[in-house]
Design an enzyme around this catalytic site. Structure first.
Site, PDB file in Angstrom:
ATOM      1  N   ASP A 186     -28.973 113.607 -48.610  1.00  0.00           N
ATOM      2  CA  ASP A 186     -29.880 112.750 -47.836  1.00  0.00           C
ATOM      3  C   ASP A 186     -30.491 113.494 -46.657  1.00  0.00           C
ATOM      4  O   ASP A 186     -29.961 114.514 -46.213  1.00  0.00           O
ATOM      5  CB  ASP A 186     -29.108 111.522 -47.307  1.00  0.00           C
ATOM      6  N   GLU A 187     -31.582 112.974 -46.182  1.00  0.00           N
ATOM      7  CA  GLU A 187     -32.161 113.319 -44.878  1.00  0.00           C
ATOM      8  C   GLU A 187     -32.209 114.827 -44.615  1.00  0.00           C
ATOM      9  O   GLU A 187     -31.656 115.307 -43.636  1.00  0.00           O
ATOM     10  CB  GLU A 187     -31.367 112.612 -43.759  1.00  0.00           C
ATOM     11  N   TRP A 229     -20.441 104.636 -40.795  1.00  0.00           N
ATOM     12  CA  TRP A 229     -20.865 105.825 -40.041  1.00  0.00           C
ATOM     13  C   TRP A 229     -20.368 105.643 -38.613  1.00  0.00           C
ATOM     14  O   TRP A 229     -20.427 104.535 -38.067  1.00  0.00           O
ATOM     15  CB  TRP A 229     -22.396 105.946 -40.085  1.00  0.00           C
ATOM     16  N   TYR A 277     -23.923  98.423 -44.720  1.00  0.00           N
ATOM     17  CA  TYR A 277     -23.708  99.335 -43.598  1.00  0.00           C
ATOM     18  C   TYR A 277     -22.925  98.624 -42.490  1.00  0.00           C
ATOM     19  O   TYR A 277     -23.468  97.859 -41.709  1.00  0.00           O
ATOM     20  CB  TYR A 277     -25.056  99.895 -43.114  1.00  0.00           C
ATOM     21  N   TRP A 319     -28.875 103.924 -50.996  1.00  0.00           N
ATOM     22  CA  TRP A 319     -28.640 103.432 -49.624  1.00  0.00           C
ATOM     23  C   TRP A 319     -29.921 102.943 -48.964  1.00  0.00           C
ATOM     24  O   TRP A 319     -29.889 102.040 -48.144  1.00  0.00           O
ATOM     25  CB  TRP A 319     -27.958 104.511 -48.769  1.00  0.00           C
ATOM     26  N   GLU A 325     -21.068 107.272 -35.465  1.00  0.00           N
ATOM     27  CA  GLU A 325     -21.694 107.764 -34.234  1.00  0.00           C
ATOM     28  C   GLU A 325     -21.222 106.977 -33.015  1.00  0.00           C
ATOM     29  O   GLU A 325     -20.958 107.548 -31.958  1.00  0.00           O
ATOM     30  CB  GLU A 325     -23.228 107.622 -34.310  1.00  0.00           C
ATOM     31  N   ASP A 339     -21.720  99.828 -39.924  1.00  0.00           N
ATOM     32  CA  ASP A 339     -21.957 100.305 -38.553  1.00  0.00           C
ATOM     33  C   ASP A 339     -22.984  99.403 -37.851  1.00  0.00           C
ATOM     34  O   ASP A 339     -23.222  99.552 -36.663  1.00  0.00           O
ATOM     35  CB  ASP A 339     -22.411 101.774 -38.521  1.00  0.00           C
ATOM     36  N   ASP A 341     -20.805 117.182 -41.375  1.00  0.00           N
ATOM     37  CA  ASP A 341     -22.106 116.712 -40.887  1.00  0.00           C
ATOM     38  C   ASP A 341     -22.561 117.614 -39.740  1.00  0.00           C
ATOM     39  O   ASP A 341     -21.876 118.591 -39.408  1.00  0.00           O
ATOM     40  CB  ASP A 341     -22.053 115.232 -40.483  1.00  0.00           C
ATOM     41  N   HIS A 354     -27.926 117.821 -43.004  1.00  0.00           N
ATOM     42  CA  HIS A 354     -26.736 117.487 -42.218  1.00  0.00           C
ATOM     43  C   HIS A 354     -25.738 118.653 -42.212  1.00  0.00           C
ATOM     44  O   HIS A 354     -24.532 118.469 -42.388  1.00  0.00           O
ATOM     45  CB  HIS A 354     -26.090 116.196 -42.739  1.00  0.00           C
TER      46      HIS A 354
HETATM   47  C1  ACM Z   1     -27.208 107.873 -44.950  1.00  0.00           C
HETATM   48  O1  ACM Z   1     -26.948 106.808 -44.377  1.00  0.00           O
HETATM   49  N1  ACM Z   1     -27.878 108.834 -44.335  1.00  0.00           N
HETATM   50  C2  ACM Z   1     -26.801 108.113 -46.325  1.00  0.00           C
END
Ligand code: ACM
Ligand code: ZN
Length: 742
Positions: A317-318, A459, A409, A384, A461, A411, A181, A254
């Protein structure tokens, strides 16, 4: 207790298996497990049989012989390769399965029929009576996954193995390992040493929450990577427990850590650093230069040798298209390939990688953004951003895996308790995970076949420590395992929770730092003969709740809750769960603001999103404000992309002095406060503008004396999320809580 032939009392464990088996018939008698017992097995089942023998021998002083009281039999008639039969009679334990994997699940079930002392070697008796029963069991879904992000924070190999052991216990069969990432590249790639030297480390890390202003950093270099030997070790360990490991190598987005190591992988070859904060970054792999594909193919060649899994997750993604728009190579690629835009360029990118991997006998999984610009021919979609991606992909006859933020999720916060450790935001309590049906309503029976299964994501973070990973994952992974494995008709939350209470003791023995919210109080405003009243509840039925209404802390002497508490003036309720001796859970507090709209009529147009419908329209005028950090709680309502109209009928014209409300502005979660709000009263209209801000909560108030019966709020949606932000190109969410009228 029962008495065995020598008339010594023997402990019996109630069967409280998670995930709940399909069919279980319990009979009155017992099998006595002691050092008189032996085991025999079909050679195909050696791994499972060895696991059981070791579990018993290391968990107790019982030694297993080799006669055939416990037998493992290969049975080709069991249809599902993951299915099993477990039969316990007074003289025999028989495990039948078609594969060792099926047999391993029988062993995991049997394990849960043994006392928790076996988990840590503390079982002291020389024998144990196991309830006779017959179980026939097989999973509902073939894909039962748990994910772990090791890029934002990294965890030891020893911990990864502990995580895998816990997943195996829950009959989860897939570990999705998020290895690369923006904040770190965590897999050794021998051909590219700078991935180890540079991409694996960041100079420092953001302190506190992303939305805290001003941002501060800890000044400490952070990082590391798993060597190829580490990875082989983990993969082999997982294989022994019938868990497939799917690596995720993120592309084209990412990718900032990789680009920091090799700037030529980006569009403009700028010198950048491994990211030290969270979010979505513009520096993504260039899609124009052929060298990028050479790099990624080299990386994937090494990845393939390490992971025998059929699937490789390629992210997707993103990926902001900011640089692609101004990059000559990217624009040339668009022209040369006859692509319409940068979305089709992303699709080109993914398809090119897919083709490469397909030729090596591998299949790709990507996040649902890979639908944009056209899906790669054989790709599996991990949905997601809600479930629309899954619906779209399944209708195109692509396999899908369900992992919507709203239910999967981990998190997100799991409790509204103020003492919870810092999390990214959101609110996903155990019950909401458990309520998830992985088959979207919009799919017919034939299309539902494309839903391979479901996965919980973690995730990291905000999760620097291993014990915090456990806190976020347990007990929510128990709920996930049950919705993935068990039949819908066998799923019942109250029954599940009673099993979780017992299962927690097993987690304790395994030194897994689970979160315990079982003894928390939950409240709900209801109407009792027209009087707004507050109902208190706790999940575990045999416990009592004590409460106060004056804001003081509840004690063993406080009154016992028996019926809903009328709400006719401002008040603060505190409450907690007690047994005969002490308070068990944390203290619950709710503050009530008795304003003019409480208990009046309210209508919404449109309805809020099903997944963020809080306590419904009435929740906006129930006197209770939402959490300052958890927009998913019962008091916030979420609307995706819609303009919202709210009408409050006060019953008769009343004098009012002010209207106050709040919007959530969690931009990382695609939630934006509106730009304005329009009030319509009986005889006039007034509009107020809402200033643009990064604050997570946006207060708005209208202050003027007037007389009105009806109050209508028109709240236009923020609109499309700008380029470069998380969720760019999608419509924003609007989240609103209490509308306070004084
Ligand atoms: C994601 O949560 N960006 C897949
Ligand atoms: Zn480019």
């Amino acid at each position: 207790m029962i008495f065995n032939c020598d008339q010594k009392p023997t402990e019996v464990v109630a069967s409280q298996i998670i995930p709940v088996p399909n069919e279980k018939v319990v009979s009155e008698s017992y099998f006595i497990l002691s050092s008189n017992i032996g085991m025999q097995y079909d050679v195909a089942f050696k791994t499972s049989a060895d696991f059981l023998k070791t579990f018993i021998e290391e968990g107790s002083s019982i030694k297993i012989k080799d006669n055939n009281d416990i037998t493992f039999i290969k049975d080709e008639n069991i249809k599902n390769p993951e299915g099993y039969q477990l039969e316990i009679t007074p003289s025999q334990i028989t495990i039948k399965a078609k594969t060792d994997q099926g047999a391993s699940y029988a062993v995991q079930t049997l394990r849960q029929l043994l006392p928790v002392g076996f988990e840590n070697g503390s079982f002291a008796s020389r024998e144990i009576a196991i309830q006779c029963l017959k179980i026939e069991d097989a999973p509902r879904f073939q894909y039962r996954g748990m994910h772990l992000d090791v890029a934002r924070h990294m965890f030891s190999v020893e911990f990864i193995k502990k995580y895998i052991d816990a997943l195996a216990m829950l009959k989860v069969n897939t570990f999705h390992w998020h290895l690369t990432d923006d904040q770190g590249w965590r897999i050794e790639i021998k051909k590219y040493p700078k991935l180890q030297q540079t991409a694996a480390f960041r100079d420092e890390t953001l302190v506190g929450h992303f939305s805290d202003q001003p941002s501060t950093y800890d000044g400490k270099r952070y990082g590391g990577f798993y060597t190829q030997e580490d990875i082989k070790d983990v993969v082999a360990y997982a294989k022994n427990r019938h868990i497939k490991v799917i690596p995720e190598i993120e592309m084209p987005g990412h990718a900032q850590a990789a680009i920091a190591a090799y700037p030529e992988l980006g569009c403009h070859e700028d010198s950048i650093k491994v990211a030290k904060t969270w979010g979505v970054f513009d520096d993504i792999f260039c899609a124009g230069k052929d060298e990028i594909f050479v790099f990624l193919q080299d990386v994937l060649d090494e990845v393939i040798t390490l992971f025998p899994s059929k699937y490789i997750h390629i992210g997707g993604d993103e990926a902001p298209k900011t640089h692609w728009k101004t990059c000559e190579a990217c624009q040339n690629r668009i022209k040369k390939e006859g692509l319409k835009d940068e979305h089709e360029l992303q699709s080109y990118f993914i398809q090119r990688i897919e083709k490469y991997l397909n030729n090596k006998g591998k299949q790709i999984i990507g996040w649902d953004e890979i639908l944009e610009g056209g899906l790669a021919p054989n790709a599996t979609v991990m949905s997601w951003r809600g479930t629309n991606g899954a619906v779209e992909a399944a209708k195109q006859h692509h396999n899908v895996i369900m992992t919507p933020t709203s239910h999967c999720y981990f998190d997100y916060y799991q409790s509204t308790n103020k003492d919870e450790p810092l999390a990214i935001g959101g609110y996903l309590p155990l019950e909401k995970v458990y309520s998830f049906n992985p088959i979207p309503e919009a799919l017919n029976q034939e299309e539902s076949q494309y839903v391979l299964g479901v996965q919980g994501n973690l995730w990291t973070e905000y999760i620097p420590k291993e014990n915090q990973v456990e806190y976020m994952v347990f007990p929510r992974a128990l709920a996930m395992s049950e919705i993935a494995w068990s039949k819908r008709e066998n799923i019942n939350y109250e029954d599940f929770v009673s099993r979780v209470e017992a299962f927690n003791k097993r987690l304790e023995a395994l030194e897994i730092n689970y979160a315990n919210h079982l003894y928390e109080v939950e409240g709900e405003l209801i109407s009792e003969q027209g009087v707004p009243s507050y109902k208190l509840e706790t999940l575990i039925k045999d416990k009592i709740i004590r409460f106060t209404t004056d804001g003081s802390l509840p004690t063993q002497e406080s009154q016992v809750y028996k019926k809903p508490i009328p709400f006719t003036e401002d008040m603060t309720i505190t409450a907690a769960v007690f047994n005969e001796k002490k308070q068990l859970g944390t203290t619950f507090t709710e503050t009530f603001n008795y304003h003019k709209a409480v208990g009046k009529n309210i209508t919404l147009n449109p309805d809020p999103s099903k997944v963020y419908s809080g306590s419904g329209a009435q929740g906006l005028i129930n006197g209770i404000s939402g959490s300052d950090s958890r927009y998913g709680d019962k008091e916030w309502l979420g609307f995706w992309g819609d303009d919202v109209e709210i009408t409050i009928d006060l019953g008769k014209a009343m004098e009012i002095n002010s209207i106050k409300t709040r919007f959530y502005n969690g931009q990382g979660q695609w939630i934006y406060a509106p730009k304005k709000i329009e009030f319509t009263f009986d005889s006039e209209i007034e509009s107020i503008n809402i200033p643009n801000t990064n604050d997570i909560l946006v207060n708005t108030s209208f202050n003027r004396k007037l007389k009105t019966r009806f109050i209508k709020l028109k709240i236009p949606n923020y609109g499309v999320i700008p380029e470069g932000r998380q969720g760019s190109g999608n419509k924003a969410w609007t989240f609103i809580d209490e509308i306070i009228i004084n």
